[in-house]
Design an enzyme around this catalytic site. Structure first.
Site, short mmCIF file in Angstrom:
data_model
loop_
_atom_site.label_atom_id
_atom_site.label_comp_id
_atom_site.label_asym_id
_atom_site.label_seq_id
_atom_site.Cartn_x
_atom_site.Cartn_y
_atom_site.Cartn_z
N ILE A 12 45.44 -38.80 121.48
CA ILE A 12 44.73 -39.26 120.28
C ILE A 12 45.60 -39.07 119.05
O ILE A 12 45.71 -39.95 118.19
CB ILE A 12 43.38 -38.54 120.16
CG1 ILE A 12 42.49 -38.98 121.32
CG2 ILE A 12 42.72 -38.83 118.82
CD1 ILE A 12 41.25 -38.20 121.52
N SER A 124 33.74 -32.86 118.93
CA SER A 124 33.40 -33.60 120.14
C SER A 124 31.89 -33.73 120.28
O SER A 124 31.14 -32.84 119.87
CB SER A 124 33.96 -32.86 121.35
OG SER A 124 33.39 -33.35 122.55
N ALA A 125 31.45 -34.80 120.87
CA ALA A 125 30.02 -35.01 121.14
C ALA A 125 29.49 -33.94 122.08
O ALA A 125 28.28 -33.79 122.22
CB ALA A 125 29.81 -36.39 121.76
N TYR A 148 34.49 -24.79 126.46
CA TYR A 148 35.15 -25.82 125.65
C TYR A 148 34.21 -26.27 124.53
O TYR A 148 34.55 -26.24 123.34
CB TYR A 148 35.56 -27.02 126.50
CG TYR A 148 35.89 -28.23 125.67
CD1 TYR A 148 34.99 -29.29 125.57
CD2 TYR A 148 37.06 -28.28 124.93
CE1 TYR A 148 35.27 -30.37 124.77
CE2 TYR A 148 37.35 -29.37 124.12
CZ TYR A 148 36.44 -30.41 124.04
OH TYR A 148 36.71 -31.49 123.23
N LYS A 152 34.32 -25.69 120.26
CA LYS A 152 34.20 -26.73 119.23
C LYS A 152 33.05 -26.41 118.27
O LYS A 152 33.17 -26.55 117.05
CB LYS A 152 33.94 -28.10 119.88
CG LYS A 152 35.12 -28.66 120.67
CD LYS A 152 36.29 -29.01 119.75
CE LYS A 152 37.40 -29.72 120.50
NZ LYS A 152 38.55 -30.06 119.64
N ASN A 201 40.71 -35.83 134.94
CA ASN A 201 39.29 -35.48 135.01
C ASN A 201 38.42 -36.67 134.59
O ASN A 201 37.30 -36.83 135.04
CB ASN A 201 38.98 -34.32 134.03
CG ASN A 201 39.65 -33.03 134.46
OD1 ASN A 201 39.52 -32.61 135.60
ND2 ASN A 201 40.39 -32.41 133.54
N ARG A 234 28.04 -43.78 128.97
CA ARG A 234 28.77 -43.12 127.90
C ARG A 234 29.15 -44.11 126.81
O ARG A 234 29.20 -45.32 127.06
CB ARG A 234 30.06 -42.49 128.45
CG ARG A 234 29.84 -41.37 129.46
CD ARG A 234 29.23 -40.14 128.84
NE ARG A 234 29.09 -39.03 129.78
CZ ARG A 234 28.08 -38.87 130.61
NH1 ARG A 234 27.09 -39.78 130.63
NH2 ARG A 234 28.02 -37.84 131.43
C1 WQD Z 1 32.47 -40.35 132.07
C2 WQD Z 1 31.48 -40.86 133.13
C3 WQD Z 1 31.06 -39.28 134.89
C4 WQD Z 1 35.16 -39.40 136.53
C5 WQD Z 1 34.38 -35.65 128.83
C6 WQD Z 1 34.19 -34.32 128.16
C7 WQD Z 1 34.00 -34.54 126.68
C8 WQD Z 1 35.12 -35.37 126.12
C9 WQD Z 1 35.27 -36.68 126.87
C10 WQD Z 1 36.76 -33.95 125.09
C11 WQD Z 1 30.48 -39.80 133.57
C12 WQD Z 1 31.75 -40.53 135.45
C13 WQD Z 1 34.02 -39.60 135.76
C14 WQD Z 1 35.17 -39.87 137.88
C15 WQD Z 1 32.93 -40.71 137.60
N1 WQD Z 1 36.34 -34.65 126.17
N2 WQD Z 1 32.93 -40.26 136.29
N3 WQD Z 1 34.05 -40.51 138.37
O1 WQD Z 1 32.30 -36.24 131.03
O2 WQD Z 1 31.50 -38.05 129.41
O3 WQD Z 1 33.22 -36.41 128.68
O4 WQD Z 1 35.47 -36.34 128.26
O5 WQD Z 1 36.24 -33.91 124.00
O6 WQD Z 1 33.95 -33.28 126.05
O7 WQD Z 1 33.00 -33.74 128.67
O8 WQD Z 1 33.83 -38.14 130.34
O9 WQD Z 1 35.35 -39.60 131.61
O10 WQD Z 1 34.78 -37.32 132.58
O11 WQD Z 1 33.05 -39.13 132.56
O12 WQD Z 1 31.93 -41.30 138.06
O13 WQD Z 1 36.18 -39.70 138.65
O14 WQD Z 1 32.21 -41.24 134.30
O15 WQD Z 1 30.05 -38.83 135.79
O16 WQD Z 1 29.24 -40.45 133.83
P1 WQD Z 1 32.61 -37.19 129.94
P2 WQD Z 1 34.35 -38.52 131.82
#
Ligand code: WQD
Length: 342
Positions: A12, A124-125, A148, A152, A201, A234
């Site tokens: 970012i 962060s949200a 985490y 924040k 992740n 999301r």
């Molecule tokens: C998005 C959607 C998963 C991976 C995280 C952090 C948040 C922020 C952004 C820092 C969800 C689904 C994911 C996969 C899947 N980071 N998914 N298979 O969890 O909304 O937010 O990143 O600030 O703090 O919590 O993002 O991209 O991990 O997941 O189905 O292999 O995709 O269940 O619905 P998330 P994500």
């Protein structure tokens, strides 16, 4: 006007440097390259058309910070340096509190010594916790379910305390906490993008790995949520929209001299399900992304989307890029940099 961007070599942060330069500011990167690569600096020079000054060091090193503030006259600081994996924070809470909170305390003390009192913080949200109802407004109750998110939340609170405590000191503090929803996408040049170390992740970099043939399929974490197709929703925002939102918040801080602590959501206000993101990626890349339904991931919520009225009304900013553009830009970046910037 010079703007210090801590974590400016990160995903970012680097896009933020581009948006700052495009808006006529001079970004200065502060980074220790613990989770980013020096090659980013060359990519920035290619996009901006001029070198970006870099201060390499640890934000917890007070003497290093004093040298940086002595060398440059900054109009403001954008603070993105930190660690940001929810799962890792549950395994290594002290690392998260030391790095994120300790680093912020060190930065604020150095800013006090240098007389720089305009700060934008990368929040962060995740501070809205699991109980939040979408679309989430900035005045929704705050809570955090992991170290985490708690780091924040604590930083937001310490910044509000600092602003209140020094309201009578000149120059006063003007601080913005920017709550990111789900940043995705990449600069349209294909030169910058998300370049996670190890197994991603997050959803979109994982999808890109599958599209590149690096991974056999995407595990879809849960398809029985109370959503239109059963998968999680999301608020995905293009990283360039996010960066431009920072510039709008910077202009807001710069145009007045009264003290204040301000909070804005940076999202689109629109939600997409996991399967809709996959479909957009397939449309934009022409590649297949095999999916396997898997159990829900602990800590996930069904839906998380921003209410975006405050940023629009107060900053005159709103996200412009849609999901297909986000996915097309991700694919251009990843297909040209299969191994990232290694
Ligand atoms: C998005 C959607 C998963 C991976 C995280 C952090 C948040 C922020 C952004 C820092 C969800 C689904 C994911 C996969 C899947 N980071 N998914 N298979 O969890 O909304 O937010 O990143 O600030 O703090 O919590 O993002 O991209 O991990 O997941 O189905 O292999 O995709 O269940 O619905 P998330 P994500």
């Amino acid at each position: 006007m010079k703007i210090l961007v801590t974590g400016g070599a990160g995903y970012i942060g680097s896009h933020l440097c581009v948006a700052l330069a495009e808006a006529g500011f001079q970004p200065v990167v502060l980074d220790d390259f613990s989770n980013s690569r020096p090659a980013v600096i060359d990519r920035l020079a290619a996009i901006i058309g001029a070198p970006t000054p870099v201060a390499i060091g640890d934000i917890s090193d007070a003497a290093f910070l004093d040298r940086v503030f002595a060398e440059h006259e900054f109009a403001a600081v954008m603070h993105l340096a930190g660690v940001k994996s929810v799962a890792e924070s549950c395994r290594l809470p002290l690392l998260y509190y030391q790095n994120n909170i300790g680093g912020t305390l060190s930065l604020c003390a150095a800013m006090q010594r240098a007389g720089i009192r305009r700060l934008l913080f990368s929040s962060s949200a995740t501070v809205y916790g699991a109980a939040a109802r979408s679309p989430v407004r900035e005045d929704a109750p705050l809570s955090a379910a992991n170290p985490y998110g708690r780091s924040k939340l604590m930083i937001e609170r310490l910044l509000a305390d600092l602003v209140a405590a020094e309201a009578a000191h000149l120059p006063v503090w003007r601080v913005a906490a920017l709550r990111y929803f789900n940043p995705v996408g990449a600069h349209p040049s294909g030169l910058l993008g998300e370049d996670p170390l190890g197994t991603p992740n997050n959803l979109v970099p994982y999808i890109a790995d599958v599209a590149l043939g690096r991974r056999p399929h995407l595990n879809v974490y849960g398809n029985t949520y109370a959503t239109r197709d059963g998968t999680g929703i999301r608020d995905y925002i293009h990283v360039m929209d996010l960066a431009e939102g920072h510039v709008a918040a910077l202009r807001y801080l710069l145009r007045a001299n009264d003290g204040g602590y301000f909070v804005w959501n940076l999202g689109t206000g629109r939600g997409s399900t996991v399967l809709e993101v996959v479909a957009a990626f397939v449309r934009s890349s022409g590649r297949s992304v095999p999916c396997v339904m898997a159990p829900m991931r602990p800590g996930d919520v069904a839906e998380s989307c921003a209410h975006v009225g405050r940023a629009q009304a107060e900053l005159g900013w709103r996200a412009r890029r849609d999901l297909d553009e986000m996915m097309a830009d991700v694919w251009r970046w990843r297909s040209a940099n299969a191994d990232g910037m290694r």
